[in-house]
Write a protein that holds these residues in place. Structure first.
Motif, PDB file in Angstrom:
ATOM      1  N   GLU A   9      54.353  50.679   3.061  1.00 39.00           N
ATOM      2  CA  GLU A   9      54.695  49.822   1.927  1.00 39.00           C
ATOM      3  C   GLU A   9      55.351  48.525   2.408  1.00 39.00           C
ATOM      4  O   GLU A   9      55.054  47.438   1.899  1.00 39.00           O
ATOM      5  N   ALA A  10      56.240  48.642   3.375  1.00 42.38           N
ATOM      6  CA  ALA A  10      56.914  47.452   3.899  1.00 42.38           C
ATOM      7  C   ALA A  10      55.916  46.507   4.559  1.00 42.38           C
ATOM      8  O   ALA A  10      55.997  45.276   4.393  1.00 42.38           O
ATOM      9  N   LEU A  11      54.962  47.053   5.298  1.00 45.60           N
ATOM     10  CA  LEU A  11      53.939  46.216   5.930  1.00 45.60           C
ATOM     11  C   LEU A  11      53.072  45.535   4.876  1.00 45.60           C
ATOM     12  O   LEU A  11      52.755  44.340   4.981  1.00 45.60           O
ATOM     13  N   ASN A  12      52.704  46.266   3.838  1.00 48.34           N
ATOM     14  CA  ASN A  12      51.858  45.690   2.788  1.00 48.34           C
ATOM     15  C   ASN A  12      52.574  44.591   2.007  1.00 48.34           C
ATOM     16  O   ASN A  12      51.934  43.665   1.494  1.00 48.34           O
ATOM     17  N   LYS A  13      53.884  44.688   1.910  1.00 52.62           N
ATOM     18  CA  LYS A  13      54.645  43.672   1.186  1.00 52.62           C
ATOM     19  C   LYS A  13      54.642  42.312   1.897  1.00 52.62           C
ATOM     20  O   LYS A  13      55.000  41.305   1.294  1.00 52.62           O
ATOM     21  N   THR A  14      54.254  42.282   3.162  1.00 52.87           N
ATOM     22  CA  THR A  14      54.171  41.002   3.868  1.00 52.87           C
ATOM     23  C   THR A  14      53.030  40.146   3.338  1.00 52.87           C
ATOM     24  O   THR A  14      52.969  38.942   3.619  1.00 52.87           O
ATOM     25  N   GLY A  15      52.095  40.746   2.608  1.00 50.37           N
ATOM     26  CA  GLY A  15      50.934  40.004   2.124  1.00 50.37           C
ATOM     27  C   GLY A  15      49.804  39.935   3.130  1.00 50.37           C
ATOM     28  O   GLY A  15      48.736  39.388   2.833  1.00 50.37           O
ATOM     29  N   VAL A  16      50.010  40.519   4.307  1.00 52.41           N
ATOM     30  CA  VAL A  16      48.977  40.536   5.337  1.00 52.41           C
ATOM     31  C   VAL A  16      48.016  41.706   5.059  1.00 52.41           C
ATOM     32  O   VAL A  16      48.439  42.761   4.588  1.00 52.41           O
ATOM     33  N   THR A  17      46.756  41.506   5.345  1.00 49.77           N
ATOM     34  CA  THR A  17      45.791  42.589   5.208  1.00 49.77           C
ATOM     35  C   THR A  17      46.121  43.704   6.197  1.00 49.77           C
ATOM     36  O   THR A  17      46.194  43.470   7.412  1.00 49.77           O
ATOM     37  N   ILE A  18      46.321  44.914   5.683  1.00 48.05           N
ATOM     38  CA  ILE A  18      46.643  46.081   6.508  1.00 48.05           C
ATOM     39  C   ILE A  18      45.617  47.167   6.223  1.00 48.05           C
ATOM     40  O   ILE A  18      45.275  47.419   5.068  1.00 48.05           O
ATOM     41  N   ARG A  19      45.135  47.803   7.257  1.00 51.64           N
ATOM     42  CA  ARG A  19      44.244  48.950   7.068  1.00 51.64           C
ATOM     43  C   ARG A  19      44.683  50.088   7.984  1.00 51.64           C
ATOM     44  O   ARG A  19      45.397  49.871   8.978  1.00 51.64           O
ATOM     45  N   GLU A  20      44.260  51.287   7.645  1.00 49.12           N
ATOM     46  CA  GLU A  20      44.523  52.417   8.519  1.00 49.12           C
ATOM     47  C   GLU A  20      43.627  52.321   9.755  1.00 49.12           C
ATOM     48  O   GLU A  20      42.476  51.888   9.667  1.00 49.12           O
ATOM     49  N   ALA A  21      44.169  52.713  10.888  1.00 50.60           N
ATOM     50  CA  ALA A  21      43.412  52.627  12.133  1.00 50.60           C
ATOM     51  C   ALA A  21      42.333  53.695  12.175  1.00 50.60           C
ATOM     52  O   ALA A  21      42.440  54.745  11.525  1.00 50.60           O
ATOM     53  N   ASP A  22      41.277  53.421  12.940  1.00 49.98           N
ATOM     54  CA  ASP A  22      40.235  54.415  13.184  1.00 49.98           C
ATOM     55  C   ASP A  22      40.116  54.624  14.691  1.00 49.98           C
ATOM     56  O   ASP A  22      40.762  53.921  15.478  1.00 49.98           O
ATOM     57  N   PRO A  23      39.314  55.570  15.157  1.00 50.01           N
ATOM     58  CA  PRO A  23      39.248  55.875  16.590  1.00 50.01           C
ATOM     59  C   PRO A  23      38.889  54.674  17.465  1.00 50.01           C
ATOM     60  O   PRO A  23      39.317  54.588  18.618  1.00 50.01           O
ATOM     61  N   GLY A  24      38.122  53.731  16.926  1.00 51.74           N
ATOM     62  CA  GLY A  24      37.742  52.565  17.705  1.00 51.74           C
ATOM     63  C   GLY A  24      38.876  51.601  17.980  1.00 51.74           C
ATOM     64  O   GLY A  24      38.724  50.669  18.777  1.00 51.74           O
ATOM     65  N   ASP A  25      40.031  51.816  17.340  1.00 55.40           N
ATOM     66  CA  ASP A  25      41.179  50.932  17.544  1.00 55.40           C
ATOM     67  C   ASP A  25      42.108  51.423  18.652  1.00 55.40           C
ATOM     68  O   ASP A  25      43.128  50.785  18.924  1.00 55.40           O
ATOM     69  N   ALA A  26      41.780  52.522  19.296  1.00 53.52           N
ATOM     70  CA  ALA A  26      42.664  53.096  20.307  1.00 53.52           C
ATOM     71  C   ALA A  26      42.901  52.122  21.450  1.00 53.52           C
ATOM     72  O   ALA A  26      41.996  51.394  21.879  1.00 53.52           O
ATOM     73  N   VAL A  27      44.131  52.100  21.939  1.00 53.04           N
ATOM     74  CA  VAL A  27      44.533  51.237  23.053  1.00 53.04           C
ATOM     75  C   VAL A  27      44.658  52.101  24.297  1.00 53.04           C
ATOM     76  O   VAL A  27      45.583  52.903  24.421  1.00 53.04           O
ATOM     77  N   ALA A  28      43.694  51.959  25.208  1.00 53.66           N
ATOM     78  CA  ALA A  28      43.668  52.785  26.417  1.00 53.66           C
ATOM     79  C   ALA A  28      43.822  54.263  26.063  1.00 53.66           C
ATOM     80  O   ALA A  28      44.536  55.009  26.731  1.00 53.66           O
ATOM     81  N   GLY A  29      43.170  54.676  24.967  1.00 53.05           N
ATOM     82  CA  GLY A  29      43.190  56.071  24.548  1.00 53.05           C
ATOM     83  C   GLY A  29      44.281  56.437  23.571  1.00 53.05           C
ATOM     84  O   GLY A  29      44.291  57.560  23.053  1.00 53.05           O
ATOM     85  N   VAL A  30      45.214  55.530  23.281  1.00 56.77           N
ATOM     86  CA  VAL A  30      46.329  55.816  22.374  1.00 56.77           C
ATOM     87  C   VAL A  30      46.026  55.210  21.004  1.00 56.77           C
ATOM     88  O   VAL A  30      45.906  53.983  20.876  1.00 56.77           O
ATOM     89  N   PRO A  31      45.900  56.031  19.948  1.00 56.91           N
ATOM     90  CA  PRO A  31      45.538  55.495  18.634  1.00 56.91           C
ATOM     91  C   PRO A  31      46.753  54.917  17.902  1.00 56.91           C
ATOM     92  O   PRO A  31      47.828  55.518  17.901  1.00 56.91           O
ATOM     93  N   PRO A  32      46.609  53.744  17.276  1.00 54.19           N
ATOM     94  CA  PRO A  32      47.671  53.228  16.409  1.00 54.19           C
ATOM     95  C   PRO A  32      47.593  53.888  15.030  1.00 54.19           C
ATOM     96  O   PRO A  32      46.645  54.619  14.734  1.00 54.19           O
ATOM     97  N   ARG A  33      48.602  53.629  14.205  1.00 50.40           N
ATOM     98  CA  ARG A  33      48.566  54.122  12.829  1.00 50.40           C
ATOM     99  C   ARG A  33      47.891  53.111  11.911  1.00 50.40           C
ATOM    100  O   ARG A  33      47.109  53.484  11.043  1.00 50.40           O
ATOM    101  N   TRP A  34      48.251  51.842  12.088  1.00 44.18           N
ATOM    102  CA  TRP A  34      47.724  50.799  11.220  1.00 44.18           C
ATOM    103  C   TRP A  34      47.217  49.619  12.056  1.00 44.18           C
ATOM    104  O   TRP A  34      47.607  49.429  13.200  1.00 44.18           O
ATOM    105  N   VAL A  35      46.344  48.841  11.420  1.00 45.01           N
ATOM    106  CA  VAL A  35      45.857  47.590  12.003  1.00 45.01           C
ATOM    107  C   VAL A  35      46.154  46.481  11.012  1.00 45.01           C
ATOM    108  O   VAL A  35      45.828  46.595   9.818  1.00 45.01           O
ATOM    109  N   ALA A  36      46.798  45.412  11.499  1.00 47.76           N
ATOM    110  CA  ALA A  36      47.126  44.257  10.659  1.00 47.76           C
ATOM    111  C   ALA A  36      46.248  43.079  11.053  1.00 47.76           C
ATOM    112  O   ALA A  36      45.929  42.884  12.229  1.00 47.76           O
ATOM    113  N   LEU A  37      45.855  42.269  10.043  1.00 49.98           N
ATOM    114  CA  LEU A  37      44.948  41.135  10.254  1.00 49.98           C
ATOM    115  C   LEU A  37      45.590  39.844   9.749  1.00 49.98           C
ATOM    116  O   LEU A  37      45.188  39.291   8.721  1.00 49.98           O
ATOM    117  N   PRO A  38      46.606  39.329  10.453  1.00 46.84           N
ATOM    118  CA  PRO A  38      47.266  38.101   9.998  1.00 46.84           C
ATOM    119  C   PRO A  38      46.372  36.880  10.179  1.00 46.84           C
ATOM    120  O   PRO A  38      45.466  36.875  11.023  1.00 46.84           O
TER     121      PRO A  38
END
Length: 425
Positions: A9-38
């Motif tokens: 909720e706090a991230l969404n209140k910034t007005g930035v587009t936020i989505r839930e991460a998917d497997p393709g967003d993993a960083v060297a095998g470590v998955p994030p929770r969210w992806v932000a698109l400022p």
């Protein structure tokens, strides 16, 4: 779950587009929770203020071409994708300067500048790489010999720090971080100090002409000298590179492609600008003393491309020791493809994708033992996790205490790409 909802909720209140991460967003095998698109520096700052409030670990990403480089992050809550920071903000053609957002791809920037007869002379080797990612990984191509690396062409930078502070250094300064050259600090920092949102570069006119001169060196060059302890061959690669580097033809690049360390190597030199054809003839004569030399108006097919992707190493060593480095690679007796800026001695080494764990560990440790005392540094850029568990990706770093102090100064909470860089920074 309640905490996660509160953070989302706090991230969404910034007005930035936020989505839930998917497997393709993993960083060297470590998955994030969210992806932000400022889309702006201010939106990145808002995201970092929320991340500081909720202690979220953040990893920046551009084109994702080098997201598998570096160590896996210790944690990754939020991936900040700069794909929407994609505007070329200012191109002062008369001053040979460009100011651009970090998410602009190097290909797009080259097309924009080329339309006005100018270029950023970096020759980035990976399609889809962005301005920010190129700076963060200090990536450069063949013409590093003449023009240098990103930090050498960077004259201004805008970054967002861990607490959301926007800091600027160099051209068009608004706010500085006192005592620090941000451009130099952030170049090669792998996203561990902050997020690059804008950069200002010094440009060059597009050369009126270019010529590539190539020659194949016989096995009597580096591979025949008998391993790391062998004697130099006076008519081999070392002599040729020294002659080319000192030539009045002033090559912009001197590159090596060695598909098999037990076979022939190809050396290619680039001359560009006025009288390129005449200078190419002079280089052809010089190279012809070592092998059959040819002139072409197009680069070799391997020019700028890395020698491989799955198991990729980078070797840096003082330029006078290129021959020593190649002999050391030969001595390891493991199939390796070597390619890179032989005059600047930044070489990429690709190993077979099916290389075994013991052989890989022996290759890496052996090269470090052979070349470390000579100023050489070997980095594992990309490799499967089972291989990197056997070695330190980064190897020894004499400046590590200073680097840790800088990390503490810029990111005391270890929220930016924690553990991604040398020494677990």
């Amino acid at each position: 779950m309640k905490a996660l909802r509160h953070e989302a909720e706090a991230l969404n209140k910034t007005g930035v587009t936020i989505r839930e991460a998917d497997p393709g967003d993993a960083v060297a095998g470590v998955p994030p929770r969210w992806v932000a698109l400022p889309e702006t520096t201010e939106e990145v700052a808002a995201l970092m203020r929320v991340s500081a409030e909720h202690d979220l670990a953040v990893v920046p990403v551009g084109g994702g071409t080098k997201l598998h480089w570096g160590s896996p992050p210790e944690r990754c809550d939020l991936l900040i994708d700069t794909c929407c920071l994609n505007e070329v903000l200012e191109h002062a053609t008369g001053d040979l300067i460009v100011r651009t957002q970090a998410g602009v791809t190097m290909d797009t920037l080259a097309e924009t500048l080329g339309g006005r007869g100018q270029e950023l002379a970096l020759d980035v080797p990976l399609d889809g790489a962005t301005v920010g990612g190129t700076i963060a990984t200090a990536t450069a191509g063949p013409r590093r010999f003449r023009y240098g690396v990103p930090r050498d062409l960077l004259i201004g930078i805008t970054v967002v720090l861990a607490d959301g502070t926007v800091a600027r250094s160099g051209g068009k300064v608004v706010k500085n971080v006192a005592g620090y050259d941000l451009g130099k600090l952030f170049s090669g920092s792998y996203g561990t100090l902050g997020i690059i949102t804008e950069a200002t570069f010094r440009l060059h006119p597009v050369p009126v002409d270019r010529r590539w001169i190539t020659a194949e060196l016989p096995v009597s060059g580096p591979a025949a000298s008998g391993g790391a302890g062998g004697s130099d061959s006076p008519d081999g690669l070392e002599a040729l590179v020294a002659e080319l580097a000192a030539s009045q033809a002033e090559p912009s690049a001197i590159e090596l492609d060695w598909p098999d360390a037990r076979g022939e190597a190809t050396v290619a030199a680039l001359v560009e600008g006025t009288a390129a054809q005449g200078r190419a003839l002079a280089v052809q004569t010089l190279m012809g003393e070592h092998g059959i030399a040819r002139i072409a108006g197009e680069p070799p097919g391997w020019w700028t491309a890395p020698p491989g992707e799955d198991v990729l190493l980078e070797l840096r060593i003082p330029p006078a020791l290129a021959h020593t480095a190649l002999r050391a690679i030969t001595a390891r007796e493991l199939p390796a493809r070597v390619r890179g800026s032989v005059a600047s001695t930044v070489l990429m080494i690709a190993l077979p994708s099916d290389v075994g764990e013991p052989a890989f560990a022996e290759f890496v440790s052996g090269l470090r033992d052979d070349l470390g005392h000579l100023g050489g540094r070997l980095t594992v850029l990309a490799a499967p996790r089972e291989l990197t568990l056997r070695v330190d990706r980064w190897g020894p770093a004499s400046a590590l205490p200073l680097m840790r102090r800088v990390k503490e100064r810029f990111d005391p909470g270890r929220r930016f790409s924690p553990g991604r860089f040398v020494g677990g920074i």
